[in-house]
Design a protein around this motif. Structure first.
Motif, short mmCIF file in Angstrom:
data_model
loop_
_atom_site.label_atom_id
_atom_site.label_comp_id
_atom_site.label_asym_id
_atom_site.label_seq_id
_atom_site.Cartn_x
_atom_site.Cartn_y
_atom_site.Cartn_z
N GLU A 115 0.94 -1.19 -0.15
CA GLU A 115 -0.23 -0.15 0.03
C GLU A 115 0.95 1.23 -0.05
O GLU A 115 1.76 1.25 0.66
CB GLU A 115 -0.86 0.08 1.31
CG GLU A 115 -1.91 0.96 1.43
CD GLU A 115 -2.94 1.06 2.37
OE1 GLU A 115 -3.49 2.00 2.73
OE2 GLU A 115 -3.03 -0.15 3.09
N THR A 116 0.40 2.35 -0.71
CA THR A 116 1.31 3.55 -0.65
C THR A 116 0.67 4.55 -0.13
O THR A 116 -0.70 4.98 -0.29
CB THR A 116 1.56 3.73 -2.27
OG1 THR A 116 2.37 2.92 -2.86
CG2 THR A 116 2.37 5.09 -2.29
N ILE A 117 1.17 5.36 0.81
CA ILE A 117 0.52 6.45 1.50
C ILE A 117 1.35 7.60 0.96
O ILE A 117 2.50 7.67 1.31
CB ILE A 117 0.39 6.46 2.80
CG1 ILE A 117 -0.64 5.19 3.56
CG2 ILE A 117 -0.29 7.53 3.49
CD1 ILE A 117 -0.57 4.72 4.76
N GLU A 118 0.52 8.79 0.48
CA GLU A 118 1.32 9.87 0.15
C GLU A 118 1.03 10.99 0.96
O GLU A 118 -0.29 11.26 1.49
CB GLU A 118 1.30 10.10 -1.19
CG GLU A 118 1.78 11.38 -1.59
CD GLU A 118 1.76 11.32 -3.53
OE1 GLU A 118 2.04 12.39 -4.01
OE2 GLU A 118 1.37 10.53 -3.92
N THR A 119 2.03 11.77 1.39
CA THR A 119 1.69 13.11 2.37
C THR A 119 1.15 14.08 1.45
O THR A 119 0.83 13.93 0.15
CB THR A 119 3.07 13.80 2.95
OG1 THR A 119 3.82 14.18 1.82
CG2 THR A 119 3.72 12.59 3.68
N ALA A 120 0.51 15.24 2.14
CA ALA A 120 0.07 16.52 1.20
C ALA A 120 1.25 17.05 0.44
O ALA A 120 2.48 16.91 0.86
CB ALA A 120 -0.52 17.28 2.17
N SER A 121 1.01 17.81 -0.43
CA SER A 121 1.98 18.57 -1.36
C SER A 121 2.54 19.73 -0.18
O SER A 121 1.92 20.53 0.30
CB SER A 121 1.63 19.06 -2.72
OG SER A 121 1.28 18.03 -3.37
N GLY A 122 3.89 20.02 -0.42
CA GLY A 122 4.68 20.97 0.36
C GLY A 122 5.68 21.27 -0.53
O GLY A 122 5.78 21.19 -1.72
N SER A 123 6.79 22.11 0.04
CA SER A 123 7.86 22.43 -0.62
C SER A 123 8.65 21.29 -0.97
O SER A 123 8.80 20.25 0.00
CB SER A 123 8.49 23.69 0.20
OG SER A 123 9.04 23.18 1.32
N LEU A 124 9.66 21.75 -2.08
CA LEU A 124 10.69 20.57 -2.19
C LEU A 124 11.57 20.40 -0.98
O LEU A 124 12.04 19.10 -0.79
CB LEU A 124 11.55 20.76 -3.34
CG LEU A 124 10.76 20.80 -4.72
CD1 LEU A 124 11.46 21.17 -6.04
CD2 LEU A 124 10.19 19.42 -4.96
N LYS A 125 11.94 21.21 -0.44
CA LYS A 125 12.75 21.40 0.82
C LYS A 125 12.17 20.45 1.83
O LYS A 125 12.72 19.74 2.58
CB LYS A 125 13.07 22.91 1.40
CG LYS A 125 13.93 22.95 2.38
CD LYS A 125 14.40 24.27 2.78
CE LYS A 125 15.22 24.49 4.08
NZ LYS A 125 15.52 25.66 4.49
N ASP A 126 10.66 20.57 2.22
CA ASP A 126 10.14 19.90 3.45
C ASP A 126 10.19 18.50 3.04
O ASP A 126 10.45 17.71 3.66
CB ASP A 126 8.93 20.47 3.58
CG ASP A 126 8.88 21.88 4.08
OD1 ASP A 126 9.83 22.28 4.79
OD2 ASP A 126 7.89 22.52 4.36
N ALA A 127 9.83 18.26 1.94
CA ALA A 127 9.79 16.89 1.35
C ALA A 127 11.16 16.09 1.43
O ALA A 127 11.07 14.93 1.92
CB ALA A 127 9.14 16.82 -0.10
N THR A 128 12.14 16.77 1.19
CA THR A 128 13.36 16.19 1.06
C THR A 128 13.92 16.03 2.39
O THR A 128 14.28 14.81 3.01
CB THR A 128 14.40 17.20 0.31
OG1 THR A 128 14.08 17.36 -1.04
CG2 THR A 128 16.03 16.40 0.28
N ALA A 129 13.67 17.03 3.43
CA ALA A 129 13.74 16.67 4.86
C ALA A 129 13.17 15.64 5.45
O ALA A 129 13.70 14.90 6.39
CB ALA A 129 13.76 18.11 5.42
N LEU A 130 11.93 15.49 5.06
CA LEU A 130 11.13 14.42 5.52
C LEU A 130 11.64 13.04 5.16
O LEU A 130 11.79 12.17 6.04
CB LEU A 130 9.61 14.50 5.37
CG LEU A 130 8.77 13.46 5.89
CD1 LEU A 130 8.59 13.45 7.44
CD2 LEU A 130 7.46 13.81 5.24
N ALA A 131 11.93 12.93 3.99
CA ALA A 131 12.36 11.71 3.58
C ALA A 131 13.69 11.32 4.10
O ALA A 131 14.05 10.16 4.45
CB ALA A 131 12.50 11.77 1.94
N ILE A 132 14.56 12.46 4.16
CA ILE A 132 15.95 12.03 4.93
C ILE A 132 15.75 11.57 6.18
O ILE A 132 16.37 10.70 6.82
CB ILE A 132 16.88 13.17 4.78
CG1 ILE A 132 17.32 13.57 3.36
CG2 ILE A 132 18.21 13.09 5.57
CD1 ILE A 132 17.98 14.73 3.10
N ALA A 133 14.88 12.17 6.97
CA ALA A 133 14.88 11.87 8.50
C ALA A 133 14.11 10.57 8.58
O ALA A 133 14.63 9.75 9.39
CB ALA A 133 13.66 12.95 9.29
#
Length: 146
Positions: A115-133
């Motif tokens: 199953e795939t769950i996707e977050t809401a859209s945000g800035s590219l910086k927020d998405a990158t920081a979240l993926a790294i964390a």
């Protein structure tokens, strides 16, 4: 208020928090776009984390076309000063393209089926920081399990 709920729920420290999601040592809490509900995903259930980029490439195509027209007007005998306004319009479309880029994070989890769950859209910086964390927490968990 949401971070306090997450801390009480998982009984562990918050590793990373932004508008897209909150990451603790045990789970990822993803708020729904309307803000009334949250999805909680255990780190141990994650198979992969993918960063998703979205943009409007049509804006860049329009900017490129306007740049060609501006160059043609600049080289033409009958340009009559049209090159600069057209070039500025093209620049506006290029800036619009850069400003319209958005990012989200897709989490692939294993339940009875993938199953795939996707977050809401945000800035590219927020998405990158979240993926790294999330990847850092997953790496710590996998090294502790070994």
């Amino acid at each position: 208020m949401g971070n306090e709920i997450v801390s009480a729920l998982s009984d562990s420290e918050i590793v990373h928090s932004n508008a897209l999601a909150t990451v603790t040592r045990d789970c990822v809490v993803i708020p729904n776009p309307n803000g009334h509900a949250q999805t909680i995903v255990a780190i141990s259930r994650l198979l992969s984390v993918k960063r998703v980029k979205s943009s409007y490439p049509g804006l860049m195509v329009i900017a490129g076309g306007l740049a060609v027209i501006a160059a043609a007007a600049a080289c033409s005998k009958d340009g009559h000063g049209a090159a600069l306004p057209i070039a500025l319009l093209g620049l506006g479309f290029a800036v619009g393209y850069i400003g319209s880029r958005r990012g989200s994070v897709a989490l692939v989890i294993s339940a009875d089926r993938l199953e795939t769950i996707e977050t809401a859209s945000g800035s590219l910086k927020d998405a990158t920081a979240l993926a790294i964390a999330i990847e850092q927490v997953r790496g710590c968990e996998q090294s502790e399990a070994a």
